[in-house]
Motif scaffolding. Structure first.
Motif, PDB file in Angstrom:
ATOM      1  N   ALA A 160     -13.121  31.445  47.322  1.00  0.00           N
ATOM      2  CA  ALA A 160     -13.137  29.760  47.149  1.00  0.00           C
ATOM      3  C   ALA A 160     -13.173  29.538  45.679  1.00  0.00           C
ATOM      4  N   GLU A 161     -14.019  30.249  44.736  1.00  0.00           N
ATOM      5  CA  GLU A 161     -14.000  30.062  43.267  1.00  0.00           C
ATOM      6  C   GLU A 161     -12.619  30.243  42.754  1.00  0.00           C
ATOM      7  N   ALA A 162     -12.005  31.376  43.114  1.00  0.00           N
ATOM      8  CA  ALA A 162     -10.469  31.769  42.682  1.00  0.00           C
ATOM      9  C   ALA A 162      -9.418  30.630  43.120  1.00  0.00           C
ATOM     10  N   PHE A 163      -9.646  30.097  44.299  1.00  0.00           N
ATOM     11  CA  PHE A 163      -8.680  29.108  44.850  1.00  0.00           C
ATOM     12  C   PHE A 163      -8.925  27.748  43.773  1.00  0.00           C
ATOM     13  N   PHE A 164     -10.083  27.615  43.666  1.00  0.00           N
ATOM     14  CA  PHE A 164     -10.374  26.231  42.804  1.00  0.00           C
ATOM     15  C   PHE A 164     -10.006  26.206  41.412  1.00  0.00           C
ATOM     16  N   ALA A 165     -10.255  27.481  40.915  1.00  0.00           N
ATOM     17  CA  ALA A 165     -10.042  27.861  39.495  1.00  0.00           C
ATOM     18  C   ALA A 165      -8.420  27.685  39.341  1.00  0.00           C
ATOM     19  N   LYS A 166      -7.507  28.042  40.346  1.00  0.00           N
ATOM     20  CA  LYS A 166      -6.073  27.969  40.195  1.00  0.00           C
ATOM     21  C   LYS A 166      -5.416  26.801  40.186  1.00  0.00           C
ATOM     22  N   ASP A 167      -6.144  25.836  40.769  1.00  0.00           N
ATOM     23  CA  ASP A 167      -5.614  24.524  40.879  1.00  0.00           C
ATOM     24  C   ASP A 167      -5.080  23.862  39.568  1.00  0.00           C
ATOM     25  N   PRO A 168      -4.223  23.432  39.403  1.00  0.00           N
ATOM     26  CA  PRO A 168      -3.829  22.810  38.111  1.00  0.00           C
ATOM     27  C   PRO A 168      -4.479  21.700  37.726  1.00  0.00           C
ATOM     28  N   ALA A 169      -5.038  20.944  38.609  1.00  0.00           N
ATOM     29  CA  ALA A 169      -6.032  19.925  38.054  1.00  0.00           C
ATOM     30  C   ALA A 169      -7.476  20.432  37.550  1.00  0.00           C
ATOM     31  N   THR A 170      -7.782  21.610  38.059  1.00  0.00           N
ATOM     32  CA  THR A 170      -9.036  22.162  37.472  1.00  0.00           C
ATOM     33  C   THR A 170      -8.609  22.722  36.146  1.00  0.00           C
ATOM     34  N   LYS A 171      -7.462  23.451  36.156  1.00  0.00           N
ATOM     35  CA  LYS A 171      -7.184  24.127  34.724  1.00  0.00           C
ATOM     36  C   LYS A 171      -6.720  22.954  33.698  1.00  0.00           C
ATOM     37  N   ALA A 172      -6.453  21.971  34.065  1.00  0.00           N
ATOM     38  CA  ALA A 172      -6.191  20.726  33.279  1.00  0.00           C
ATOM     39  C   ALA A 172      -7.500  20.179  32.748  1.00  0.00           C
ATOM     40  N   PRO A 209       0.942  12.046  35.714  1.00  0.00           N
ATOM     41  CA  PRO A 209       1.690  12.386  36.979  1.00  0.00           C
ATOM     42  C   PRO A 209       2.114  13.962  37.269  1.00  0.00           C
ATOM     43  N   GLU A 210       2.314  14.731  35.808  1.00  0.00           N
ATOM     44  CA  GLU A 210       2.650  15.879  36.101  1.00  0.00           C
ATOM     45  C   GLU A 210       1.708  16.715  36.747  1.00  0.00           C
ATOM     46  N   VAL A 211       0.595  16.623  36.173  1.00  0.00           N
ATOM     47  CA  VAL A 211      -0.711  17.392  36.599  1.00  0.00           C
ATOM     48  C   VAL A 211      -0.885  16.991  37.981  1.00  0.00           C
ATOM     49  N   MET A 212      -0.874  15.845  38.137  1.00  0.00           N
ATOM     50  CA  MET A 212      -1.362  15.563  39.751  1.00  0.00           C
ATOM     51  C   MET A 212      -0.306  15.875  40.757  1.00  0.00           C
ATOM     52  N   SER A 221     -16.681  18.382  43.759  1.00  0.00           N
ATOM     53  CA  SER A 221     -16.795  18.274  42.158  1.00  0.00           C
ATOM     54  C   SER A 221     -16.793  16.873  41.802  1.00  0.00           C
ATOM     55  N   ASN A 222     -17.439  16.610  40.863  1.00  0.00           N
ATOM     56  CA  ASN A 222     -17.309  15.306  39.893  1.00  0.00           C
ATOM     57  C   ASN A 222     -16.296  15.323  39.110  1.00  0.00           C
ATOM     58  N   ASP A 223     -15.510  14.467  38.502  1.00  0.00           N
ATOM     59  CA  ASP A 223     -14.830  14.341  37.484  1.00  0.00           C
ATOM     60  C   ASP A 223     -15.520  14.610  36.012  1.00  0.00           C
ATOM     61  N   SER A 224     -14.888  15.442  35.475  1.00  0.00           N
ATOM     62  CA  SER A 224     -15.156  15.508  34.002  1.00  0.00           C
ATOM     63  C   SER A 224     -15.167  14.343  33.127  1.00  0.00           C
ATOM     64  N   GLU A 225     -15.555  14.375  32.179  1.00  0.00           N
ATOM     65  CA  GLU A 225     -15.535  13.046  31.129  1.00  0.00           C
ATOM     66  C   GLU A 225     -13.769  12.555  30.809  1.00  0.00           C
ATOM     67  N   ILE A 226     -13.048  13.637  30.937  1.00  0.00           N
ATOM     68  CA  ILE A 226     -11.498  13.195  30.884  1.00  0.00           C
ATOM     69  C   ILE A 226     -10.843  13.125  32.156  1.00  0.00           C
ATOM     70  N   GLY A 227     -11.548  13.047  33.100  1.00  0.00           N
ATOM     71  CA  GLY A 227     -11.006  13.332  34.621  1.00  0.00           C
ATOM     72  C   GLY A 227     -10.282  12.130  34.825  1.00  0.00           C
ATOM     73  N   GLN A 228     -10.342  10.612  34.433  1.00  0.00           N
ATOM     74  CA  GLN A 228      -9.557   9.557  34.945  1.00  0.00           C
ATOM     75  C   GLN A 228      -8.251   9.834  33.905  1.00  0.00           C
ATOM     76  N   THR A 229      -8.330  10.509  32.675  1.00  0.00           N
ATOM     77  CA  THR A 229      -7.005  10.864  31.919  1.00  0.00           C
ATOM     78  C   THR A 229      -6.177  11.673  32.690  1.00  0.00           C
ATOM     79  N   ILE A 230      -6.789  12.784  33.237  1.00  0.00           N
ATOM     80  CA  ILE A 230      -5.944  13.905  33.794  1.00  0.00           C
ATOM     81  C   ILE A 230      -5.291  13.127  34.927  1.00  0.00           C
ATOM     82  N   ARG A 231      -6.134  12.422  35.856  1.00  0.00           N
ATOM     83  CA  ARG A 231      -5.854  11.941  37.027  1.00  0.00           C
ATOM     84  C   ARG A 231      -4.375  10.832  36.713  1.00  0.00           C
ATOM     85  N   SER A 232      -4.345  10.401  35.361  1.00  0.00           N
ATOM     86  CA  SER A 232      -3.265   9.353  35.095  1.00  0.00           C
ATOM     87  C   SER A 232      -2.135  10.126  34.741  1.00  0.00           C
TER      88      SER A 232
END
Length: 100
Positions: free
Chosen positions: A66-78, A20-23, A7-18
């Motif tokens: 695989a799709e369900a695992f990915f969808a449940k990831d907190p980074a995906t949800k964010a 700390p709670e989500v990551m 997966s490529n990061d979304s337009e807000i990916g860098q914001t999500i990566r910064s």
């Protein structure tokens, strides 16, 4: 069975990566599910620092798992994930060992 998720990061990916709670929640999710993760990591630019996406290789039976695992990831949800591809992989070499 191995499923590759790139997966490529979304337009807000860098914001999500910064965030700390989500990551931390994302990392804990991966650690808690190591039994199905064959490989995981961030995709980066050639500078080896700038994160641009993610890679997962999961040992699950179906695309739906695989799709369900990915969808449940907190980074995906964010909202960190953008364009994503899920494909079945026939692993021939794993951890430098040839597989039957």
């Amino acid at each position: 069975m191995a499923w590759l998720i790139v997966s490529n990061d979304s337009e807000i990916g860098q914001t999500i990566r910064s965030d700390p709670e989500v990551m931390e929640a994302h990392w804990q999710y991966e650690l808690d599910n190591r039994h199905v993760i064959l490989a995981a990591g961030s995709l980066r630019k050639d500078d080896q620092l700038t994160k641009t996406g993610s890679l997962l290789v999961l040992d699950v039976a179906t695309r739906e798992e695989a799709e369900a695992f990915f969808a449940k990831d907190p980074a995906t949800k964010a909202g960190m994930r953008g364009n994503t591809e899920i494909r079945w992989v026939n692993i021939a070499i794993l951890d430098r060992q040839e597989l039957p």
